[in-house]
Design an enzyme around this catalytic site. Structure first.
Site, PDB file in Angstrom:
ATOM      1  N   ASP A 130      -8.708  -4.673  -6.368  1.00  0.00           N
ATOM      2  CA  ASP A 130      -8.437  -3.632  -5.304  1.00  0.00           C
ATOM      3  C   ASP A 130      -9.361  -2.454  -5.419  1.00  0.00           C
ATOM      4  O   ASP A 130      -9.114  -1.830  -6.480  1.00  0.00           O
ATOM      5  CB  ASP A 130      -6.963  -3.410  -5.484  1.00  0.00           C
ATOM      6  CG  ASP A 130      -6.461  -2.498  -4.132  1.00  0.00           C
ATOM      7  OD1 ASP A 130      -7.021  -1.996  -3.496  1.00  0.00           O
ATOM      8  OD2 ASP A 130      -5.184  -2.628  -3.875  1.00  0.00           O
ATOM      9  N   HIS A 161      -7.765  -5.263  -1.756  1.00  0.00           N
ATOM     10  CA  HIS A 161      -6.514  -4.467  -1.314  1.00  0.00           C
ATOM     11  C   HIS A 161      -5.192  -5.326  -0.567  1.00  0.00           C
ATOM     12  O   HIS A 161      -4.433  -5.330  -0.881  1.00  0.00           O
ATOM     13  CB  HIS A 161      -6.678  -3.059  -0.473  1.00  0.00           C
ATOM     14  CG  HIS A 161      -5.371  -2.300  -0.471  1.00  0.00           C
ATOM     15  ND1 HIS A 161      -4.569  -1.966  -1.473  1.00  0.00           N
ATOM     16  CD2 HIS A 161      -4.865  -1.712   0.841  1.00  0.00           C
ATOM     17  CE1 HIS A 161      -3.646  -1.317  -0.981  1.00  0.00           C
ATOM     18  NE2 HIS A 161      -3.833  -0.938   0.270  1.00  0.00           N
ATOM     19  N   SER A 182       0.948  -1.155   0.008  1.00  0.00           N
ATOM     20  CA  SER A 182      -0.092  -0.185  -0.014  1.00  0.00           C
ATOM     21  C   SER A 182       1.106   1.330  -0.015  1.00  0.00           C
ATOM     22  O   SER A 182       1.816   1.394  -1.116  1.00  0.00           O
ATOM     23  CB  SER A 182      -0.968  -0.040   1.161  1.00  0.00           C
ATOM     24  OG  SER A 182      -2.108   0.984   1.068  1.00  0.00           O
TER      25      SER A 182
END
Length: 718
Positions: free
Chosen positions: A663, A695, A588
């Site tokens: 995602d 995600h 991320s």
């Protein structure tokens, strides 16, 4: 007033021991151990909670299906068994119970049982159950009123409530799927976790109505069907159209809904909704889209009319209210407010006229949570980093004087839960040397009243290295805290490869003075494999104050990379680090950081593994991105500098990029755009996708993910 002692500071900079000696400690971790073996996490008490209106506590037994209840004076005893619960439910027309997990206290003698939307009351004294009410089996976002006599839930874009005698009543009649009611708004920023807000008595329900019709559709493709299926979601990208939110208030008795008159512009953020104790008012922290101006507003809950602005807060970078008002018991005209206005999150006592009575806490540390008041409203209890940025302790502050005293002992992290009476609190504590200790303490005396759990070391049979926590200096002199895990049988005369694990973004702190220093078992596994594992919390990360966090403003990836390179400098100064075998991995924001380090400091890292990476901030969501970067129109230079597509040609070494195909946080387009640019530039890299994963790659597939990550690092760093 508490002061840091020189002895503590001297101790704090020392290495924390996370290695264990003895002849039996030779076991090695597997990847399944690291992610799927709960027995290797410190023992805990499942569903530990206070019983309403009492100083009793309850939790689910770890050895059998029983709910245990105890008190300060009495040891815990079984009050619900699976056999008794099943018999009672079947007699009441329900199904046999599959376990005692998920039970919630209705009052001091009754529990709420939810069997797929059919609710029952179970009396722990006479062991009898009776039907309560039902909600739709497809209910989502379930939110019980404080007394559990009613429940709100959503189905598709509409809001419903259920209560005895009036089940599954539809409150909104929205036909447009782009307009949703009762769901978390503003993509769960500003501390928002839900979209329904019961009044204290449960007689009224405030809820978010989010109009996303103006937001661009974003396509996610489900490849598990034949042919593949398109799923359009609403995803507001930085600089684009954002959704519009209004607040409805439904009165259960009248069946009528009014809307708060929150005014224009429509593109604003309605945050931190709080009911007044008398239910006559609703308070909102209203934030402008630029997120540099906040108004704390009062509205009439019966008419929706704007009453007044209590006060405003401004900042030339950003304002981010994440908590509502905490009303003082017995003083409905006073509340405690969190603010970062002096540079650190602190507590301020106000009255409902908007007048500041006093600042309750002050210093170069943050208040982490306000966890309760004493029953007379004389003291507030809070956790903070006053001891150290890496610690959490409980304190009491007198509202009349601002005098502060510490209630917890033991260097480490204390998680606190107060009893309904405020007389006792549960302290769930860990440190690098203490896996977990759970105790009940007397609030006034600060003494241990009962120890509920002393967890054994779950890794005592495993061969672990040593974990140390220490600070280094950023270029501006700021302390940056680091964690280093060295391999078992570490030899300073040898040279070791290093894996740098990085996150580096807002709202996260990787390093704490807790069990294993906040590391996870994958990091310990990598140390067992012969790597040094290193992590640094750079400027921009959480819990260090406003200046530390705002170092990234309008220039994501600049201060963060600079700080991470200070960590690299430290590693290179160590004689046992092989400077030619450095690797970096993150997910991320950590994927953005991994890719940034590989491209902006080419040749420093031999290998990188970037998961779910932000590549181009123009493709990320409005609320988060514009807080830190302003809009692309306002800050074109900052967006251009942070856009990693502009740096692809700099890649040296090996880079593996990983992404989930659906995602909905960092959309797949980020890494696909990077792939396309790499092809255009003739740059080679490696790529892996997880079909159907959002995600985070969870469940059993997380083992697969980290086998892939580890294999890649082994291949190119060993």
């Amino acid at each position: 007033m508490y002061k840091k002692s020189p002895a503590f500071l001297a101790f704090f900079w020392l290495a924390f021991l996370a290695s264990f000696t003895g002849t039996a400690q030779e076991k090695l971790l597997t990847m399944e151990d690291a992610f799927l073996n709960p027995s290797l996490s410190p023992a805990n008490l499942r569903q530990l909670t206070w019983v309403p209106g009492t100083n009793d506590y309850s939790y689910v037994s770890n050895t059998n299906d029983q709910l245990l209840r105890g008190s300060v004076k009495d040891a815990p005893r079984a009050v619900v068994t699976l056999i008794d619960l099943s018999a009672a439910l079947e007699k009441a027309g329900g199904n046999k119970a599959t376990g005692v997990n998920g039970l919630e206290w209705l009052n001091s003698s009754e529990l709420l049982v939810n069997q797929r939307g059919s609710l029952y009351r179970y009396n722990v004294q006479n062991k009898a159950a009776q039907p309560f009410y039902k909600l739709d089996a497809a209910a989502e976002n379930v939110d019980f009123a404080p007394n559990k006599q009613r429940v709100a839930y959503t189905k598709a874009q509409n809001l419903f409530i259920s209560q005895p005698g009036a089940e599954n009543k539809q409150i909104t009649q929205e036909t447009n799927p782009a307009i949703v009611n009762g769901q978390a708004a503003h993509r769960s920023e500003f501390g928002i976790t839900k979209g329904t807000f019961w009044s204290p008595s449960g007689n009224s329900l405030a809820y978010s109505r989010m109009d996303q019709s103006m937001v661009t559709d974003y396509p996610l493709v489900d490849v598990s069907t034949v042919p593949a299926t398109l799923n359009n979601i609403k995803y507001p990208m930085a600089g684009g159209k954002s959704h519009h939110v209004t607040i409805g208030v439904y009165n259960v008795a009248s069946g009528k809904t009014i809307f708060l008159k929150t005014g224009e512009p429509a593109e604003q953020y309605l945050t931190n909704l709080t009911w007044s104790p008398d239910e006559r008012s609703i308070y909102l922290a209203v934030v402008n889209r630029a997120q540099n101006h906040m108004w704390l507003n009062q509205y009439d809950a019966a008419t929706g009319a704007f009453v007044k602005t209590l006060f405003e807060e401004k900042n030339n970078k950003w304002i981010e209210p994440e908590r509502g008002l905490y009303f003082v018991p017995g003083k409905p005209d006073q509340f405690v407010w969190f603010s970062e206005r002096d540079g650190f999150d602190h507590l301020y006592l106000y009255n409902t006229n908007g007048q500041l009575i006093r600042q309750l806490t002050k210093g170069e540390w943050i208040v982490k949570n306000l966890v309760g008041f004493d029953k007379n409203g004389r003291e507030a209890y809070f956790t903070s980093t006053a001891e150290s940025p890496l610690e959490r302790h409980l304190y009491a502050v007198e509202l009349s004087t601002g005098r502060i005293g510490r209630l917890t002992q033991g260097s480490g992290v204390h998680n606190i839960s107060f009893s309904p009476t405020g007389q006792y609190f549960i302290d769930n504590y860990s440190s690098p040397a203490t896996p977990r200790t759970i105790r009940i303490l007397d609030t006034d005396a600060g003494k241990v009243a009962r120890t509920l759990l002393t967890a054994p070391n779950p890794l005592q049979d495993y061969k672990l290295g040593e974990t140390t926590l220490f600070p280094i200096k950023a270029e501006d002199g700021t302390d940056l805290f680091c964690r280093m895990i060295t391999p078992p049988n570490f030899d300073e005369k040898k040279k070791y490869s290093v894996v740098v694990y990085v996150y580096g973004g807002p709202h996260a702190q990787m390093i704490t003075n807790s069990w294993l220093g906040g590391s996870n078992l994958w990091m310990q596994l990598m140390a067992q494999k012969g790597y040094i594992v290193f992590t640094l919390d750079n400027r921009g990360s959480a819990d260090r104050g406003r200046a530390f966090e705002q170092a990234i403003f309008r220039q994501a990836g600049v201060a963060e990379v600079s700080d991470q390179m200070k960590g690299v400098e430290h590693l290179k100064s160590l004689p046992y680090v092989d400077v030619n075998r450095l690797g970096v991995h993150g997910w991320s924001y950590g994927g953005f950081m991994t890719t940034s380090l590989m491209l902006k400091e080419p040749g420093v890292f031999k290998v990188g593994v970037a998961g779910g990476p932000v590549i181009d901030w123009r493709l990320y969501e409005v609320m988060y991105t514009e807080r830190y970067m302003d809009t692309p129109q306002e800050n074109p230079q900052g967006y251009e500098q942070a856009n990693l597509l502009n740096h692809v040609k700099n890649l040296k070494g090996k880079l593996l990029m990983i992404h989930g195909t659906v995602d909905d946080v960092v959309v797949w387009q980020h890494s696909q755009a990077f792939l396309k640019k790499a092809v255009d530039e003739g740059v080679l890299l490696d790529y892996f996708v997880y079909p159907g994963h959002p995600h985070n790659v969870g469940g059993k597939d997380r083992v697969h993910l980290y086998k892939k990550v580890t294999e890649y690092l082994d291949e190119h760093l060993k």
